[in-house]
Design an enzyme around this catalytic site. Structure first.
Site, PDB file in Angstrom:
ATOM      1  N   ASP A   1       0.843  -1.194   0.000  1.00  0.00           N
ATOM      2  CA  ASP A   1       0.000   0.000   0.000  1.00  0.00           C
ATOM      3  C   ASP A   1       0.876   1.241   0.000  1.00  0.00           C
ATOM      4  OD1 ASP A   1      -2.731   1.366   0.504  1.00  0.00           O
ATOM      5  OD2 ASP A   1      -1.410   2.211   2.044  1.00  0.00           O
TER       6      ASP A   1
ATOM      7  N   TYR B   1       2.859  10.384   0.428  1.00  0.00           N
ATOM      8  CA  TYR B   1       4.010   9.924   1.186  1.00  0.00           C
ATOM      9  C   TYR B   1       5.318  10.422   0.559  1.00  0.00           C
ATOM     10  CZ  TYR B   1       0.485   6.653   2.983  1.00  0.00           C
ATOM     11  OH  TYR B   1      -0.650   6.083   3.524  1.00  0.00           O
TER      12      TYR B   1
ATOM     13  N   LYS C   1      -3.572   5.727  -3.485  1.00  0.00           N
ATOM     14  CA  LYS C   1      -4.649   6.615  -3.053  1.00  0.00           C
ATOM     15  C   LYS C   1      -4.792   7.806  -3.990  1.00  0.00           C
ATOM     16  CE  LYS C   1      -3.569   5.155   1.637  1.00  0.00           C
ATOM     17  NZ  LYS C   1      -2.274   4.534   1.356  1.00  0.00           N
TER      18      LYS C   1
ATOM     19  N   GLY D   1      -1.329   1.562  10.197  1.00  0.00           N
ATOM     20  CA  GLY D   1      -0.763   2.058  11.449  1.00  0.00           C
ATOM     21  C   GLY D   1      -1.088   1.192  12.647  1.00  0.00           C
TER      22      GLY D   1
ATOM     23  N   SER E   1       1.361   4.737  15.097  1.00  0.00           N
ATOM     24  CA  SER E   1       2.468   5.640  14.726  1.00  0.00           C
ATOM     25  C   SER E   1       3.794   5.233  15.348  1.00  0.00           C
ATOM     26  CB  SER E   1       2.152   7.093  15.086  1.00  0.00           C
ATOM     27  OG  SER E   1       1.092   7.599  14.321  1.00  0.00           O
ATOM     28  N   GLY E   2       3.861   4.026  15.891  1.00  0.00           N
ATOM     29  CA  GLY E   2       5.133   3.513  16.390  1.00  0.00           C
ATOM     30  C   GLY E   2       5.221   3.347  17.891  1.00  0.00           C
TER      31      GLY E   2
ATOM     32  N   LEU F   1       3.493   1.724  19.986  1.00  0.00           N
ATOM     33  CA  LEU F   1       3.284   0.354  20.448  1.00  0.00           C
ATOM     34  C   LEU F   1       4.458  -0.567  20.114  1.00  0.00           C
ATOM     35  CD1 LEU F   1      -0.494  -0.294  19.643  1.00  0.00           C
ATOM     36  CD2 LEU F   1       0.570  -0.228  21.915  1.00  0.00           C
ATOM     37  N   ALA F   2       5.373  -0.078  19.299  1.00  0.00           N
ATOM     38  CA  ALA F   2       6.508  -0.906  18.889  1.00  0.00           C
ATOM     39  C   ALA F   2       7.831  -0.316  19.362  1.00  0.00           C
ATOM     40  CB  ALA F   2       6.522  -1.063  17.375  1.00  0.00           C
TER      41      ALA F   2
END
Length: 336
Positions: free
Chosen positions: A46, A51, A77, A234, A238-239, A241-242
């Site tokens: 995707d 971007y 998109k 996501g 946006s990061g 959680l990682a």
């Protein structure tokens, strides 16, 4: 067409980070990450013109343009047209602020009309180096506008992009179309239309382990009733959680950091990785067709694939529910 019949696997690759999101990613690092994704079996990609003002599409095209077209599924998109003209100053990306400040300096036109949709598709095909797209998302209708203005933009998309994409689907040019947003309201409106009818939606950051209650109130029950599928973008919020520091495209607040720490403490007690908990939570909802984590390092691909298949004990999900860290309405793996 049901997205679950189109997508090859339950995990894909989201290319927003390869548009130099948050930082300038060297070309060799970006290319190595894409090679790792392909070599490890990822076949759903995707992307979007937004971007990096076309940078992610160009980089992704460097990989996919050399692969047999029937071996992968590709989505991009519409809603932004990338010009050859250079932008003087920084891009105005509304709520997304300076998210792609390290991307290309090309001007970006925000428009959802029929003419802009066709121009956007032409530009994407050229940057990607392919002859067709599988899925097209109408991007960020509500993202950059407030009050009644976003409803005006939705109407612009309804009479413009929606109709163009519906026609292309009916003609067999694309397989499916939908909305790609990080707000639930435009998808709810689209699902309430008699026509044109979207085939599904890409919801970024709104059905994650950290942030899902709002989507469960109206949108996902509507999707279940109408048998419409969701792609979760996501999934790591946006990061944050990682192991990252961002939430909602900005530095995470103290409240968010504290909640993530509670989640991590629980995961650590059960020997569960945060990535596994995040991906498997998002995939547990019956509406979810796939998740599309992003990456800028080759090692992250192996991590994501391992997380997808990691064995998580039922006690973890049970304690998550008991600790009120997930909504009571959220389906959990194993029917917990």
């Amino acid at each position: 067409m049901n997205l679950q019949k189109i997508l090859p696997d339950r995990i894909g690759f989201g290319t927003a980070p390869l548009g130099n999101m948050f930082r300038a990613v060297p070309d060799d690092e970006a290319n190595a990450t894409l090679d790792a994704a392909w070599d490890q079996g990822i076949r759903f990609y995707d992307t979007a013109p937004l971007y990096g003002a076309g940078l992610a599409e160009i980089r992704l095209g460097g990989l996919l343009s050399s692969k047999p077209r029937n071996e992968f599924v590709l989505s991009t998109k519409v809603g932004r047209v990338i010009l050859d003209e250079i932008e003087e100053g920084s891009h105005d990306l509304g709520e997304k602020g300076s998210l792609f400040e390290f991307g290309r300096p090309n001007k970006i036109v925000h428009e959802w009309t029929a003419e802009a949709t066709e121009r956007s598709l032409e530009g994407s095909l050229k940057r990607l180096g392919v002859d067709r797209l599988d899925i097209v998302w109408v991007h960020d209708i509500s993202q950059d506008f407030h009050g009644d203005l976003w409803l005006q933009k939705f109407e612009e998309a309804r009479t413009g992009a929606f109709r163009v994409l519906s026609r292309l689907r009916d003609e067999g040019v694309i397989k499916a179309w939908g909305l790609g947003v990080n707000r639930t309201e435009p998808v709810e409106l689209a699902l309430a239309l008699e026509e044109p009818r979207p085939d599904g939606f890409l919801l970024a950051g709104r059905y994650t382990l950290l942030d899902h209650a709002h989507a469960l109130q109206r949108l996902l029950p509507m999707a279940v009733e109408q048998q419409v599928s969701m792609v979760v973008g996501g999934p790591y919020s946006s990061g944050v959680l990682a192991g990252g520091s961002h939430f909602e495209y900005a530095d995470a607040s103290t409240e968010i950091v504290e909640k993530v720490q509670r989640l991590k403490d629980l995961a650590d007690r059960h020997g569960v990785s945060m990535k596994a908990a995040a991906l498997q939570f998002s995939l547990a909802h019956p509406v979810t067709a796939a998740v599309i984590p992003g990456a800028t390092k080759p090692s992250r691909i192996a991590e994501d694939l391992a997380a997808l298949h990691e064995q998580i004990p039922a006690d973890f999900w049970r304690e998550l529910r008991e600790a009120d860290l997930v909504s009571p309405q959220a389906p959990l793996p194993g029917g917990v």
